[in-house]
Design an enzyme around this catalytic site. Structure first.
Site, PDB file in Angstrom:
ATOM      1  N   SER A   1       1.001  -1.251   0.478  1.00  0.00           N
ATOM      2  CA  SER A   1       0.042   0.316   0.233  1.00  0.00           C
ATOM      3  C   SER A   1       0.908   1.019  -0.233  1.00  0.00           C
ATOM      4  O   SER A   1       0.854   2.331  -0.736  1.00  0.00           O
ATOM      5  CB  SER A   1      -1.057  -0.050   1.329  1.00  0.00           C
ATOM      6  OG  SER A   1       0.108   0.621   2.592  1.00  0.00           O
TER       7      SER A   1
ATOM      8  N   ASP B   1       6.974   3.056   6.166  1.00  0.00           N
ATOM      9  CA  ASP B   1       7.542   1.961   4.953  1.00  0.00           C
ATOM     10  C   ASP B   1       6.694   3.498   3.370  1.00  0.00           C
ATOM     11  O   ASP B   1       7.326   3.107   2.708  1.00  0.00           O
ATOM     12  CB  ASP B   1       5.652   0.793   4.432  1.00  0.00           C
ATOM     13  CG  ASP B   1       5.599  -0.194   5.586  1.00  0.00           C
ATOM     14  OD1 ASP B   1       6.450   0.087   6.225  1.00  0.00           O
ATOM     15  OD2 ASP B   1       4.191  -0.792   5.372  1.00  0.00           O
TER      16      ASP B   1
END
Length: 394
Positions: free
Chosen positions: A147, A205
């Site tokens: 994502s 991330d």
């Protein structure tokens, strides 16, 4: 002013090298870019529409610009140079616009909501017509930062398309990057996309996907390391589903029950991350030493620790057994309880040894990729040949 040419960008996934679960208790975690990448193509569209194609998750959508413009009054506060966080009202408006019912938000819906939020917030009052396709080598839900790679490519493409950052394709090179301040803006906008998808992400991330290489994370502080050697690995997805929330809660319960036993284990995991960082820095600096032997030992010790704190799984044990029988060293990456494992490959490893190990792992029902960690962050591609080759799979 929008770009008049199609643009290809890509961003890497991520793995946790060391520090899983211990990071929750203020210990060091090392996150590193994984050269399985998400690719995006954006180009002008002549029919006054916005078209989004996400073949990995089976989504293909189209909206008239006039429909999207009706949403702009709700996003006026976002039309600044600084990224703005999505509010519950923003998300409710976008869900209603996209026709998503409350309580039925899945991967596809979240990806669409993140795109709409970034598109309306970045592109501003003069919404451009565009055609965007995003495809990925990263499996979703495997803890590999899929994502975040998506949010980074979308933010990068929209910022470039709307001339909020420079277009690096003016340089004559195969892989092109943005300036440091532009990468910082990309990262901060991608973080907003991650908030749409995850609610309260750590920011690790999207930082890995933006900057690439190795990042040190501790107590909310993210520190990119200036230089890091690229390491060859085999990534194995056991395809065993797991709940990160349940695994984190299990470690907390065990720590509460046996503090004098578990606290030293978490401190040892921290020491492993610190030692790994030192070895990687020595490796890139050319300081003599048997660096790969140390890295292998650290992998083995950490895997045992992760089993001790209760986040192992028989499927991960099987990965370690198969690779160990070929002289290779593996550990889980991410939350454990299934999911993925990484296997370090020395530079002089026999290719036939790696192939045999991968075949054995595949025979166990696992997915395997031979790839590198420490890969570049978000890139523009002056040549679309690589992107076109990947698109043939869809």
């Amino acid at each position: 002013m929008t770009t008049d040419k199609e643009l290809f960008v890509s961003a890497p996934g991520k793995v946790i090298l060391h520090g899983e679960h211990a990071v929750v208790y203020g210990k060091v975690a090392l996150a590193v870019s994984l050269n399985l990448r998400t690719y995006l193509r954006i180009r002008p569209c002549s029919n006054n529409t916005v078209q989004v194609n996400l073949p990995n998750i089976g989504a293909k959508l189209s909206w008239d610009i006039s429909e999207l413009q009706t949403l702009l009054p709700h996003f006026q506060a976002n039309l600044t140079q600084e990224p703005t966080s999505p509010t519950p009202d923003h998300l409710a408006i976008l869900k209603k616009f996209a026709g998503f019912a409350e309580g039925s938000i899945d991967t596809q819906s979240l990806a669409v909501l993140a795109f709409l939020y970034l598109y309306l917030s970045i592109c501003g009052k003069d919404l451009p017509s565009l055609d965007m396709t995003v495809w990925s080598q990263l499996p979703t839900g495997a803890g590999l930062g899929s994502s975040a790679a998506y949010s980074v490519t979308v933010a990068t493409a929209l910022l470039t398309f709307c001339s909020r950052i420079s277009d690096p394709r003016k340089e004559k090179a195969e892989m092109l990057r943005w300036m440091k301040d532009e990468l910082d803006l990309i990262n901060r906008w991608a973080f907003q996309g991650e908030k749409v998808i995850h609610g309260n992400p750590s920011g690790v991330d999207n930082a890995v996907a933006t900057w690439g290489g190795l990042l040190r994370y501790q107590s909310g502080q993210i520190t990119p390391l200036e230089r890091v050697s690229k390491l060859q690995i085999v990534l194995t997805n056991t395809q065993v589903p797991r709940s990160t929330k349940i695994l984190v809660a299990g470690v907390k319960d065990k720590l509460h029950k046996f503090p004098s036993i578990l606290e030293p284990v978490l401190s040892s995991i921290n020491a492993i991350a610190e030692e790994c960082q030192r070895v990687l820095e020595d490796l890139v600096a050319g300081i003599p030493g048997d660096h790969y032997s140390v890295l292998e030992e650290l992998i083995d010790i950490n895997q045992h620790h992760l089993n001790v704190i209760g986040v192992g799984h028989p499927s991960l044990d099987k990965v370690c057994q198969v690779t160990a029988s070929h002289g290779l060293h593996s550990k889980l990456t991410g939350s454990g309880g299934g999911g993925c494992a990484i296997t370090l490959l020395r530079p002089d490893v026999n290719p036939s040894t790696v192939q045999e190990a991968k075949e054995k792992l595949t025979d166990c029902g696992f997915q395997c990729w031979e790839t590198i960690i420490g890969a570049p962050g978000v890139l523009a591609h002056s040549s679309c040949s690589m992107a076109e080759d990947i698109m043939k799979f869809f």
